[in-house]
Design an enzyme around this catalytic site. Structure first.
Site, short mmCIF file in Angstrom:
data_model
loop_
_atom_site.label_atom_id
_atom_site.label_comp_id
_atom_site.label_asym_id
_atom_site.label_seq_id
_atom_site.Cartn_x
_atom_site.Cartn_y
_atom_site.Cartn_z
N HIS A 110 0.81 -1.22 0.00
CA HIS A 110 0.00 0.00 0.00
C HIS A 110 0.85 1.27 0.00
O HIS A 110 0.45 2.28 -0.58
CB HIS A 110 -0.99 -0.03 1.17
CG HIS A 110 -2.18 -0.92 0.88
ND1 HIS A 110 -2.41 -2.10 1.54
CD2 HIS A 110 -3.15 -0.82 -0.04
CE1 HIS A 110 -3.49 -2.68 1.04
NE2 HIS A 110 -3.96 -1.92 0.09
N CYS A 170 -8.92 -3.87 -11.35
CA CYS A 170 -8.63 -2.67 -10.56
C CYS A 170 -7.38 -2.85 -9.71
O CYS A 170 -7.04 -1.98 -8.92
CB CYS A 170 -9.82 -2.26 -9.70
SG CYS A 170 -10.23 -3.46 -8.44
C1 PEP Z 1 -6.57 -5.79 -5.17
O1 PEP Z 1 -6.46 -6.67 -4.32
O2 PEP Z 1 -6.08 -5.88 -6.32
C2 PEP Z 1 -7.28 -4.53 -4.87
C3 PEP Z 1 -7.53 -3.63 -5.80
O3 PEP Z 1 -7.62 -4.31 -3.56
P1 PEP Z 1 -6.59 -3.80 -2.43
O4 PEP Z 1 -5.30 -3.45 -3.11
O5 PEP Z 1 -7.25 -2.64 -1.78
O6 PEP Z 1 -6.50 -5.01 -1.55
#
Ligand code: PEP
Ligand code: MG
Length: 816
Positions: free
Chosen positions: A436, A745
């Protein structure tokens, strides 16, 4: 049994067979060839030796190797000498008639011929051309040594009306075999006839499609090389080669002396950064003079901070080995913790209690005579500092002066606190592109390379550093020539960015006329405004967690409604996609404590969590229904594994609609995130219950490859272009058919190299960091879906992500 060399399987390429008396020799030659073609799909088989050590050749083994290498486009056999040639001739006799017609025994030298043949085959050359390349394999060496040169000398004048350019070769060892192989591969990917010559020596022109002929040019470091092309893609070919030369033919070693070492990390956030190295400096922490909230609460704060620091250190340790062992041990030091506890029991708040106890331990180490033990005081201070920052929520990422920030890793809070005006780029020794913190760097437009290794931490403050966040290249103390090349590349990138920005708000349509929506992932209204500025067609993912973390109670319906409305307003009525709360084991909520789990990523996360907290989910659904009355809203559930979960969640949505009254809003669409491999494989079973599916490749990749997404030691493994992940995406697209839109996404959607593959598989919506929208739209516009689908079929057969990334990007306008 005939020994076999396993290679990537492919359709429609010329196969190669290596016949040698020695299996070790054959394997080494194939290893060299593999280095030249970087995982491209050329079937190369070995028929060599009686076993691993005994010399000999065997006609039957050769027939098997030929059959295994044959994909229908012919096989070129390279041999060493004597009985190898006799066995190969006998083998040809033994073959079935139709196969025999496709086989050529090549008189070219085994090693040089194999390298030249492999590069030609990887570039799509036909059987006779591959054999001719192998035959001329000695040309480079002969030219270098001044003897007569094999192969046709007449290669034309290179004169004509076609576009041309002159490039300077920056590579330290000139245009040797590897960079020359890159040049051949690129030249062959265009519908153009490309010729090159060494302007420095006035050499003849030679075809850029021939590795053996390029080797005759004797291009050394600093030489100017002329390029000329004719044919339909002549201009693109010349431009591509100029760009390739600017990138030192994709060699990662530094371009010229004198300069420091180069490193290859992982591309994490695009852009080129050049500046002095700046390490994180720990500005003194202010411990606020606040009264304690009682021993139980204060001890809980210590416990929480210990857990979070332990987790951070464990991640760093996974990437760095034992460096952080001492730090982890200190967190469990019974003597230290007993002192903190007794201070808290005596009425102190957690931060001063921790600071005082660790200062005492550090002081004791410092007083020791032994220099090794004395130095441990620094370890104690480092851990003490990290704990205090966790306790007080203060990021450590403080830099003094502008430049390229170097750190072991960054927390999301630290990444968020960086000043892009000061930080030209970020170089992490560890870290992962889907962590993140790194997603935040991308969102904020800060170029970054991760996983550069512990040596990065030893670069002295102030040393000039350059990095390219699109390729993962890092140069320490680069030479003027390398810097000039990098600046040139940066200018090229800036020009492309400007062009992309100019048409960012126009729809993205592939070259063959298929529209692909490009949306943005956001976690706040400010990011939604950035998304609108960068031309996002929609918001493809709102990470609603931002409203729920770091507070003492969940936001109410009104607060959530207001937050989604603010985001919708920024988009001026375009669709927004609200993902229900995605927290759980690894991201616990203070006000809804969850049981400690052994494997939080495999635990009660996402929809599993909210279904267990129905009050929370009901409020969120009500807020969504209210907003959906006025703007088009897509609602999606994260971490879905079974149809039952979706049925349950949809029932709760029906209840929210009933609670609000007025029926289901017309613009409301319901979907799921596909993050669990089982859900991908069962896509057809979900189709009746959803309007769309959005593939979360960050989580899907970590589950498919069993490689935790934040673990820097596994960052190279956790690559969404792994064919295993691509096959899961293919399963989703194939499983749901036309009625259900498939989106991606995860961070892979923002990777321009992935765009032709994802769209080739059938993905019709991509949601990316706001700043990536213009470039991703350009990547869609450059894609020809029919060709991309063919490349995708090859990609699915590759052994790993590196091989997929090495594939020539056919199906894009800027094939390279
Ligand atoms: C993913 O897992 O690709 C996603 C878009 O969700 P996050 O990164 O918030 O877990
Ligand atoms: Mg996810």
């Amino acid at each position: 049994m005939r020994p076999r060399q396993c290679s990537a399987r492919a359709e429609g390429v010329v196969g190669l067979v290596v016949v040698s008396h020695s299996r070790a020799l054959a394997r080494a030659a194939v290893g060299l060839a593999a280095e030249m073609i970087r995982g491209a799909a050329v079937p190369i088989e070995i028929a060599a030796g009686v076993d691993d050590t005994a010399f000999g050749t065997d006609a039957v083994a050769i027939t098997e190797a030929v059959a295994a290498a044959d994909r229908g486009d012919g096989v070129v056999v390279l041999m060493d000498l004597g009985s190898a040639v006799l066995s190969a001739e006998l083998a040809v006799e033994l073959l079935a008639d139709d196969l025999r017609e496709r086989v050529v025994l090549c008189a070219g030298p085994l090693v040089e011929g194999l390298l030249a043949a492999a590069v030609a085959a990887a570039g799509g050359a036909g059987r006779d051309e591959v054999a001719a390349e192998a035959d001329a394999g000695l040309a480079g060496k002969q030219s270098q040594l001044g003897g007569p040169v094999a192969g046709a000398p007449d290669t034309g004048s290179g004169k004509g009306d076609g576009p041309s350019a002159t490039v300077t070769v920056l590579n330290r060892h000139g245009l040797h075999a590897r960079p020359a192989a890159r040049l051949v591969t690129l030249a062959r990917s265009f519908d153009a006839e490309v010729r090159v010559r060494n302007a420095e020596t006035g050499s003849p022109w030679v075809p850029a499609s021939s590795l053996s002929r390029i080797a005759t040019l004797g291009v050394l470091h600093g030489h100017r090389m002329q390029v000329r092309a004719s044919g339909p893609q002549a201009r693109a070919a010349v431009e591509g080669i100029v760009a390739l030369a600017g990138r030192a033919f994709d060699e990662t070693e530094p371009a010229a002396e004198p300069e420091g070492p180069a490193a290859q990390g992982r591309a994490a956030s695009p852009g080129i950064a050049i500046g002095p190295a700046r390490h994180l400096s720990s500005a003194p922490l202010d411990i606020p003079d606040r009264p304690a909230r009682g021993p139980a609460q204060e001890w809980q704060r210590i416990d929480d901070a210990l857990a979070s620091v332990r987790q951070d250190l464990a991640k760093l340790r996974a990437g760095a080995g034992s460096i952080f062992d001492a730090h982890l041990l200190l967190l469990d030091d019974a003597d230290l913790l007993a002192e903190v506890r007794s201070r808290i029991d005596a009425g102190e708040a957690a931060p001063p209690a921790w600071a005082a106890a660790t200062a005492r331990v550090a002081g004791e180490f410092e007083a020791l005579a032994d220099p090794y033990l004395k130095a441990r005081a620094a370890d104690v201070r480092a851990v003490a500092d990290q704990m205090l920052r966790a306790l007080l929520g203060v990021p450590a990422a403080v830099t003094r002066g502008s430049g390229v920030l170097i750190a072991a890793d960054l927390t999301p809070a630290e990444a968020a606190a960086l000043d892009p005006g000061q930080v030209a780029g970020v170089l992490l020794a560890f870290g992962s592109p889907t962590a993140h913190s790194v997603i935040l760097l991308r969102t904020r437009g800060i170029p970054a390379v991760v996983g550069a290794g512990p040596a990065a931490l030893e670069v002295a403050d102030g040393t000039p550093v350059a990095l390219d966040g699109s390729t993962g290249e890092v140069l320490v103390a680069p030479s003027e020539a390398a810097l000039a090349a990098l600046r040139e590349r940066a200018r090229g990138q800036a020009a492309r960015r400007e062009q992309a920005a100019g048409r960012a708000s126009a729809p993205a349509v592939t070259r063959d006329g298929v529209p692909v929506a490009v949306g943005a992932n956001v976690g706040s209204a400010a990011e939604a405004r950035a998304a609108a500025e960068h031309g996002a067609d929609l918001i493809g993912l709102i990470r609603t967690e931002f409203l729920f973390l770091d507070r003492d109670a969940a936001p109410g319906v009104e607060e959530q409604e207001a937050a989604w409305r603010e985001i919708a307003q920024a988009l001026g009525g375009r669709r927004i996609t609200v993902r229900t709360l995605d927290v759980g084991g690894d991201k616990p909520l203070r006000y809804l404590p969850a049981p400690v789990e052994q494997n939080p990523f495999l635990g009660v996360r996402g929809l599993r969590y909210t279904l267990r907290h129905p009050g929370l989910l009901a409020d969120q659904l009500l807020a969504v229904v209210r907003v959906a009355r006025d703007v088009p809203v897509s609602l999606m559930f994260p971490m879905v594994s079974t149809v039952d979960e979706v049925v349950h969640a949809r029932r709760m949505l029906d209840e929210a609609v009933a609670r609000q009254g007025g029926g289901e809003p017309a613009g409301l669409r319901v979907g799921i995130m596909v993050e669990v491999p089982a859900a991908a494989l069962k896509a057809a079973a979900f189709a009746p219950y959803v309007d769309f599916m959005s593939i979360g490749t960050n989580d899907l990749t970590q589950y498919a490859l069993a490689a935790e997404r934040g673990n820097p030691a596994l960052a190279a493994l956790a690559d969404g272009l792994d064919p295993g992940v691509l096959r899961l995406i293919e399963a989703v697209c194939r499983g749901v058919g036309e009625r259900v839109t498939v989106a991606v996404c995860g961070e892979l959607a923002g990777d321009e190299a992935a765009v032709p593959l994802l769209t080739g598989l059938g993905v019709r919506e991509l949601s990316v960091a706001p700043r990536s929208v213009p470039a991703v739209k350009e990547a869609v516009r450059a894609t020809d879906l029919a060709t991309a689908a063919a490349t995708t079929r090859v990609a699915l057969e590759m052994p790993d992500a590196a091989a997929v990334r090495a594939l020539p990007r056919r199906g894009t306008a800027n094939e390279c």
